[in-house]
Design an enzyme around this catalytic site. Structure first.
Site, PDB file in Angstrom:
ATOM      1  N   GLU A  44      -0.622 -17.411 -38.578  1.00  0.00           N
ATOM      2  CA  GLU A  44      -1.246 -17.510 -39.898  1.00  0.00           C
ATOM      3  C   GLU A  44      -2.182 -18.710 -39.977  1.00  0.00           C
ATOM      4  O   GLU A  44      -3.240 -18.641 -40.602  1.00  0.00           O
ATOM      5  CB  GLU A  44      -0.181 -17.595 -40.998  1.00  0.00           C
ATOM      6  CG  GLU A  44       0.552 -16.284 -41.242  1.00  0.00           C
ATOM      7  CD  GLU A  44      -0.385 -15.168 -41.707  1.00  0.00           C
ATOM      8  OE1 GLU A  44      -1.454 -15.464 -42.267  1.00  0.00           O
ATOM      9  OE2 GLU A  44      -0.061 -13.990 -41.479  1.00  0.00           O
ATOM     10  N   TYR A 127      -0.627 -19.278 -49.948  1.00  0.00           N
ATOM     11  CA  TYR A 127      -0.863 -18.099 -49.115  1.00  0.00           C
ATOM     12  C   TYR A 127       0.040 -18.104 -47.873  1.00  0.00           C
ATOM     13  O   TYR A 127       0.748 -17.131 -47.598  1.00  0.00           O
ATOM     14  CB  TYR A 127      -2.341 -17.999 -48.677  1.00  0.00           C
ATOM     15  CG  TYR A 127      -2.444 -17.035 -47.522  1.00  0.00           C
ATOM     16  CD1 TYR A 127      -2.435 -15.664 -47.753  1.00  0.00           C
ATOM     17  CD2 TYR A 127      -2.418 -17.484 -46.193  1.00  0.00           C
ATOM     18  CE1 TYR A 127      -2.430 -14.766 -46.696  1.00  0.00           C
ATOM     19  CE2 TYR A 127      -2.408 -16.594 -45.139  1.00  0.00           C
ATOM     20  CZ  TYR A 127      -2.418 -15.238 -45.398  1.00  0.00           C
ATOM     21  OH  TYR A 127      -2.384 -14.350 -44.357  1.00  0.00           O
ATOM     22  N   ASP A 145      -5.239 -13.395 -49.862  1.00  0.00           N
ATOM     23  CA  ASP A 145      -6.281 -13.948 -48.990  1.00  0.00           C
ATOM     24  C   ASP A 145      -7.574 -13.187 -49.267  1.00  0.00           C
ATOM     25  O   ASP A 145      -7.646 -12.402 -50.232  1.00  0.00           O
ATOM     26  CB  ASP A 145      -5.863 -13.883 -47.506  1.00  0.00           C
ATOM     27  CG  ASP A 145      -5.960 -12.471 -46.946  1.00  0.00           C
ATOM     28  OD1 ASP A 145      -6.061 -11.498 -47.743  1.00  0.00           O
ATOM     29  OD2 ASP A 145      -5.949 -12.315 -45.710  1.00  0.00           O
TER      30      ASP A 145
END
Ligand code: SF4
Length: 381
Positions: A44, A127, A145
Site C-alpha cells: 500500500e 486510507y 483513494d
C-alpha cells in the site's frame, strides 16, 4: 450544513454482492494479494504514488530483502533507501522504516489491528489504515483513494470538486456505509480494481461494469464528465545543477542529503537549485561551495537530465568540476555526509532517479573520455 448521502440497505447489499462477485472473477494476480499484514502494508505504501506494473518488481525485491517487519526495523535506513531507489517519493520509505521500528517496539512486531493504533504510526493515514485493516485483517473499515473517488463520484452523481471538504466527507461516508461486514477486503479491493480496469478516467467501460444498474453517471450520456476536478495546477520548470567533483585519483565526491524534504537521505553529486539569473555552470560551482565547502574549476557538461516530480519539471545539469586545491578537504555544509567514490563504487549508493541518470551520463562520459571521443554531452529525457 451539507447533508451526507444515505444509501439504503437494499442498494448497499446489492452493490456489495455484485462488486465482490465481479472482483473474485476479474482481479489481477498481484504478489501482495493474500499476503501478510506487513506485506499488504508495504504494498500500500509503494502504490501510493506508483503504478501497479512499476511497483511489482520493486515489491518482490523489497520483500525478498526485508521479509519481516523485524528485518525492516533493524536495517539501516541507507539499506532501505537503496532498495526503494527508483520508486521516488522517499519520505514514504523513511516513514515506513520508522513505523516498522515502532511496530517492533510498541506492538511486539505485529501490525496493529485498530484504527487508533495503526494511524498512530508514521505514514499511515486514513486510507492506508482502511486498506490494511480491511484487506489483511478482514475488518469493515472504509477506504477512499483516487480510483474509489472516481467510482463513487460516478455511481452517486457527486458534483463539484471531489477534493472539497464536503465531497470528501460525502465520499468517506459512502465508503463507510457501503463496506460490508463480510469480505470487506474483497469489496474495497473490488472498488479500486473496478476503478483501475473498468471505470477509467477517460473511457469507462460501463457495459462491462457490475455497478451499472445503480450508477448515475453510467446511465447518463457522458459518464466521464464526473468527477469534476478543477483545472490542473500549472507546471513549474526549475533548473538544478550538480558538480561532479573529481580528485586527482579519479574518484568522485558524493553527498548525502539531509533526511527531510525531497530526496531526503539519498546520495547525489553536490547539487543546488539554480537562481533565475545563474547559468547551470555557475550553479555547479555554487553547489560545490555550498554543499561540501569546496572551490572548484568547472569543466565540461557531463549530462542534462529532464525529470518530473509532481507539478515540477526539473532540468538537471551535471558539470565536471576540478577542486582548486590539490588536497581537497570537503566539509558537510548542506549534507549529512560525503564520500569519495570510484565510478564503479558509485553504484553502491541509493541515488534519486535523476541522479541515477546523471550517474549513467557520467559513465558514458568517462567511456568517451577513455577512447578520446568527447562530443558534447547527450540530453537525457
Ligand atoms: S457504470 Fe460506468 S461510470 Fe458507473 S461505475 Fe461502472 S464504469 Fe464507472
Amino acid at each position: 450544513m451539507s447533508m451526507l448521502p444515505v444509501v439504503d440497505d437494499e442498494k448497499r447489499a446489492r452493490m456489495a454482492a455484485r462488486l465482490v462477485e465481479w472482483f473474485l472473477v476479474h482481479k489481477r494476480d498481484l504478489p501482495w494479494r493474500g499476503a501478510s499484514p506487513y506485506a499488504v502494508w508495504v504494498s500500500e505504501i509503494m502504490l501510493q504514488q506508483t503504478q501497479v506494473a512499476t511497483a511489482i518488481p520493486f515489491f518482490r525485491r523489497f520483500m525478498a530483502h526485508f521479509p519481516t517487519v523485524e528485518a525492516l526495523a533493524t536495517a539501516p535506513i541507507d539499506e532501505v533507501l537503496k532498495h526503494w531507489a527508483g520508486l521516488g517519493y522517499y519520505a514514504r520509505t523513511r516513514n515506513l522504516h520508522s513505523a516498522a521500528q515502532a511496530v517492533v517496539a510498541r506492538f511486539g512486531g505485529e501490525v496493529p489491528r485498530t484504527p487508533q493504533e495503526i494511524e498512530s504510526l508514521p505514514g499511515i493515514g486514513r486510507y492506508t489504515s482502511g486498506a490494511i485493516l480491511s484487506i489483511a485483517y478482514g475488518l469493515p473499515r472504509p477506504l477512499v483513494d483516487a480510483n474509489v473517488i472516481r467510482v463513487l463520484s460516478r455511481v452517486f452523481g457527486l458534483r463539484g470538486d471531489p477534493k472539497s471538504t464536503s465531497n470528501q466527507a460525502a465520499l468517506w461516508s459512502l465508503a463507510e456505509q457501503l463496506v460490508p461486514d463480510s469480505c470487506p477486503g474483497d469489496f474495497n479491493q473490488g472498488l479500486m480494481e473496478l476503478g483501475a480496469l473498468i471505470c477509467s478516467p477517460a473511457e469507462p467501460k460501463c457495459e462491462r461494469c457490475p455497478l451499472l444498474p445503480d450508477c448515475i453517471a453510467g446511465n447518463s450520456s457522458d459518464p466521464s464528465a464526473l468527477p469534476e476536478f478543477p483545472p490542473g495546477r500549472s507546471i513549474i520548470s526549475v533548473t538544478h545543477s550538480s558538480a561532479l567533483i573529481r580528485d586527482n585519483t579519479g574518484r568522485f565526491l558524493i553527498a548525502q542529503r539531509p533526511l527531510h524534504g525531497l530526496w531526503g537521505g539519498l546520495w547525489e553529486f553536490p547539487r543546488v537549485v539554480c537562481d533565475p539569473a545563474e547559468t547551470p555552470a555557475e550553479g555547479a560551482a555554487r553547489a560545490a561551495r555550498e554543499v561540501v565547502g569546496l572551490e572548484t574549476l568547472i569543466g565540461a557538461k557531463v549530462g542534462k537530465i529532464k525529470h518530473g516530480v509532481t507539478h515540477h519539471r526539473i532540468t538537471l545539469y551535471g558539470f565536471e568540476a576540478q577542486p582548486s586545491s590539490p588536497h581537497p578537504d570537503p566539509t558537510p555544509l548542506d549534507c549529512m555526509a560525503w564520500r569519495w567514490e570510484t565510478p564503479e563504487s558509485l553504484e553502491n549508493y541509493a541515488f534519486s532517479s535523476p541522479q541515477v541518470l546523471l550517474r549513467e551520463a557520467l559513465r558514458d562520459y568517462l567511456h568517451r573520455e577513455l577512447i578520446g571521443d568527447l562530443q558534447p554531452a547527450l540530453d537525457i529525457y
